[in-house]
Design a protein around this motif. Structure first.
Motif, PDB file in Angstrom:
ATOM      1  N   GLU A   1       0.826  -1.134  -0.025  1.00 48.64           N
ATOM      2  CA  GLU A   1       0.026  -0.049   0.125  1.00 48.64           C
ATOM      3  C   GLU A   1       0.991   1.230  -0.080  1.00 48.64           C
ATOM      4  N   THR A   2       2.066   1.239   0.946  1.00 47.21           N
ATOM      5  CA  THR A   2       3.003   2.560   0.657  1.00 47.21           C
ATOM      6  C   THR A   2       3.817   2.564  -0.564  1.00 47.21           C
ATOM      7  N   LEU A   3       4.346   1.591  -1.162  1.00 48.99           N
ATOM      8  CA  LEU A   3       5.415   1.773  -1.622  1.00 48.99           C
ATOM      9  C   LEU A   3       5.308   0.989  -3.040  1.00 48.99           C
ATOM     10  N   LEU A   4       4.836  -0.545  -3.310  1.00 47.48           N
ATOM     11  CA  LEU A   4       4.783  -1.112  -4.198  1.00 47.48           C
ATOM     12  C   LEU A   4       3.734  -0.950  -5.111  1.00 47.48           C
ATOM     13  N   ALA A   5       2.515  -0.549  -4.606  1.00 46.91           N
ATOM     14  CA  ALA A   5       1.381  -0.363  -5.627  1.00 46.91           C
ATOM     15  C   ALA A   5       1.103   1.199  -5.328  1.00 46.91           C
ATOM     16  N   ASN A   6       0.521   1.701  -6.372  1.00 46.72           N
ATOM     17  CA  ASN A   6      -0.228   2.987  -6.561  1.00 46.72           C
ATOM     18  C   ASN A   6      -1.594   2.740  -6.426  1.00 46.72           C
ATOM     19  N   THR A   7      -2.209   2.562  -5.073  1.00 47.58           N
ATOM     20  CA  THR A   7      -3.709   2.269  -4.997  1.00 47.58           C
ATOM     21  C   THR A   7      -4.552   3.127  -5.257  1.00 47.58           C
ATOM     22  N   VAL A   8      -4.394   4.398  -5.967  1.00 52.52           N
ATOM     23  CA  VAL A   8      -5.222   4.942  -6.732  1.00 52.52           C
ATOM     24  C   VAL A   8      -5.824   4.328  -8.016  1.00 52.52           C
TER      25      VAL A   8
END
Length: 81
Positions: free
Chosen positions: A64-71
């Motif tokens: 959620e913080t670094l690996l994926a752009n949850t937007v």
């Protein structure tokens, strides 16, 4: 020691120009029968300990913080055998 895999893909409603370029190239290269391509990312994390609930929760925070752009991206976490 455990290996955890994080697969990241664009959300279905987000345009995937790289996937479209791949889909257009496949027939030119002699491949048929593919109607759509979506490109993603795969991360393999080697954990120091077991892949228990606490460790998987920490991996979820990493995603959620670094690996994926949850937007614009979804991710899935799995434990490798």
């Amino acid at each position: 020691m455990a290996r955890v895999i994080v697969d990241v893909m664009l959300k279905p409603e987000i345009l995937d120009p790289q996937g479209q370029a791949i889909a257009r190239a496949l027939p030119r290269l002699g491949f048929s029968g593919v109607s759509e391509v979506r490109q993603g990312k795969r991360f393999e994390l080697e954990l120091d300990g077991p892949a228990d609930e606490a460790a998987l929760s920490e991996v979820r925070k990493m995603a959620e913080t670094l690996l994926a752009n949850t937007v614009i991206e979804d991710f899935a976490i799995s434990v490798a055998e």
